[in-house]
Design a protein around this motif. Structure first.
Motif, mmCIF file in Angstrom:
data_model
loop_
_atom_site.group_PDB
_atom_site.id
_atom_site.type_symbol
_atom_site.label_atom_id
_atom_site.label_comp_id
_atom_site.label_asym_id
_atom_site.label_seq_id
_atom_site.Cartn_x
_atom_site.Cartn_y
_atom_site.Cartn_z
ATOM 1 N N LEU A 164 0.826 -1.207 0.000
ATOM 2 C CA LEU A 164 0.000 0.000 0.000
ATOM 3 C C LEU A 164 0.862 1.259 0.000
ATOM 4 O O LEU A 164 2.038 1.232 0.368
ATOM 5 N N LEU A 165 0.254 2.337 -0.427
ATOM 6 C CA LEU A 165 0.896 3.637 -0.321
ATOM 7 C C LEU A 165 1.135 3.988 1.142
ATOM 8 O O LEU A 165 0.394 3.555 2.030
ATOM 9 N N ALA B 48 -2.990 11.078 0.651
ATOM 10 C CA ALA B 48 -4.389 11.156 1.075
ATOM 11 C C ALA B 48 -5.130 9.889 0.678
ATOM 12 O O ALA B 48 -6.071 9.464 1.362
ATOM 13 N N THR B 49 -4.700 9.258 -0.413
ATOM 14 C CA THR B 49 -5.333 8.016 -0.862
ATOM 15 C C THR B 49 -5.220 6.927 0.204
ATOM 16 O O THR B 49 -6.145 6.129 0.384
ATOM 17 N N GLU C 42 -8.729 -6.003 8.483
ATOM 18 C CA GLU C 42 -7.372 -5.570 8.804
ATOM 19 C C GLU C 42 -6.385 -6.389 7.987
ATOM 20 O O GLU C 42 -5.965 -7.474 8.396
ATOM 21 N N PRO C 43 -6.016 -5.882 6.808
ATOM 22 C CA PRO C 43 -5.077 -6.628 5.977
ATOM 23 C C PRO C 43 -3.664 -6.569 6.578
ATOM 24 O O PRO C 43 -3.367 -5.721 7.425
ATOM 25 N N ARG C 44 -2.816 -7.449 6.134
ATOM 26 C CA ARG C 44 -1.421 -7.438 6.572
ATOM 27 C C ARG C 44 -0.617 -6.599 5.583
ATOM 28 O O ARG C 44 -0.564 -6.911 4.401
ATOM 29 N N ILE C 45 0.002 -5.537 6.073
ATOM 30 C CA ILE C 45 0.755 -4.638 5.216
ATOM 31 C C ILE C 45 2.164 -5.217 5.037
ATOM 32 O O ILE C 45 3.004 -5.140 5.937
ATOM 33 N N VAL D 76 -4.160 -1.445 -3.530
ATOM 34 C CA VAL D 76 -5.406 -0.726 -3.766
ATOM 35 C C VAL D 76 -5.038 0.629 -4.362
ATOM 36 O O VAL D 76 -4.384 1.443 -3.708
ATOM 37 N N LEU D 77 -5.441 0.838 -5.606
ATOM 38 C CA LEU D 77 -5.073 2.046 -6.343
ATOM 39 C C LEU D 77 -6.200 2.409 -7.317
ATOM 40 O O LEU D 77 -7.110 1.606 -7.539
#
Length: 295
Positions: free
Chosen positions: A196-197, A202-203, A217-220, A242-243
């Protein structure tokens, strides 16, 4: 003695830095010369504008009243110079454009390509900045147009809706969901590794709020402060991200996977200072951006 433009610029530099030394360095003049020029300005207006008694140089009450007018005068003159140089047939000219980081990845390329193809004589100066910085730059007349998300906006900023941005899961060619067309229940992302970003975007806040809303709660596994780095990681690994769906256009190896429920859409807007002079280049870019959004 009449007011001179350089005196206004010198005053603004000292006010910004709170120091004659740093202001002189920025202006590439000596400190004694700068001090002399400011005193000339004070004699002209008949009042002390700077308080020099403390460790830092500060504006007096009169100076604080005077500075907004000085800044406005410089901005108006710069706008007048651009208006004189503006060429209605777009054979030459320039456009200062700012956008938030997300758009430099998928929007800047197509818009810059079309602008150059239609109006090769227009010089496009592009800056990437946060939305807050972008709106301040518009108000300071540092840029002509900005591309960001819909408001609320600072007073004096006028938005024009361009298109609605949708976000979803984005995967590489070797991911198990590559090519999937049906929506993926968001609950299936629980404890799944994602790239993820970082929180600089802000995204990311938009994504985190979505996951919290649906108790996922995904695992980053990876955080990146560059969209191009993130898409390269996703392309070469089994990780998903996610984009914006738009990143999967134009023959990229990335695949969009809709989520259920869908992430809330965001309105993308073209921003300008309401009182700014609108050049022929700015009008042409606005028209071009609207056509791209409708295509």
């Amino acid at each position: 003695m009449p007011l001179e433009l350089r005196h206004l610029r010198y005053l603004l530099a000292v006010a910004e830095h709170g120091s004659f030394t740093r202001a002189a360095e920025e202006l590439h003049i000596s400190q004694p010369t700068l001090s002399q020029q400011i005193k000339q300005l004070e004699r002209t207006v008949g009042v002390q504008l700077l308080d020099r008694t403390g460790r830092a140089v500060r504006l007096t009450d009169a100076g604080a009243t005077f500075v907004p007018y000085a800044r406005s005068a410089i901005q108006d003159l710069a706008a007048a110079e651009r208006a004189v140089l503006d060429v209605a047939d777009l054979s030459r000219g320039s456009l200062r454009l700012a956008m938030t980081p997300t758009f430099t990845t998928y929007l800047l390329g197509p818009l810059a390509a079309r602008m150059h193809a239609l109006h090769p004589g227009i010089t496009l100066n592009v800056k990437e900045m946060t939305q807050g910085q972008l709106e301040s730059a518009l108000l300071d007349d540092a840029v002509d147009l900005g591309i960001a998300f819909a408001g609320p906006h600072l007073p004096g900023i006028g938005p024009t809706d361009l298109f609605t941005e949708t976000l979803g899961l984005v995967v590489g060619p070797d991911h198990a969901h590559a090519g999937r067309t049906g929506p993926l229940p968001v609950a299936e992302l629980r404890d799944r590794p994602l790239a993820l970003l970082s929180g600089d975007f802000a995204t990311r806040a938009h994504i985190d709020a979505y996951f919290r809303r649906h108790r996922v709660e995904p695992r980053i596994a990876v955080e990146a402060n560059s969209i191009s780095a993130l898409t390269e990681i996703v392309r070469r690994t089994g990780l998903a991200t996610v984009l914006p769906d738009a990143l999967t256009r134009d023959g990229t190896p990335l695949h969009p996977v809709p989520l259920d429920p869908a992430l809330p859409a965001r309105t993308v807007v073209l921003l300008r200072r309401e009182s700014a002079y609108e050049s022929a280049a700015a009008r042409a870019f606005t028209s071009l951006a609207r056509r791209w959004a409708q295509s």
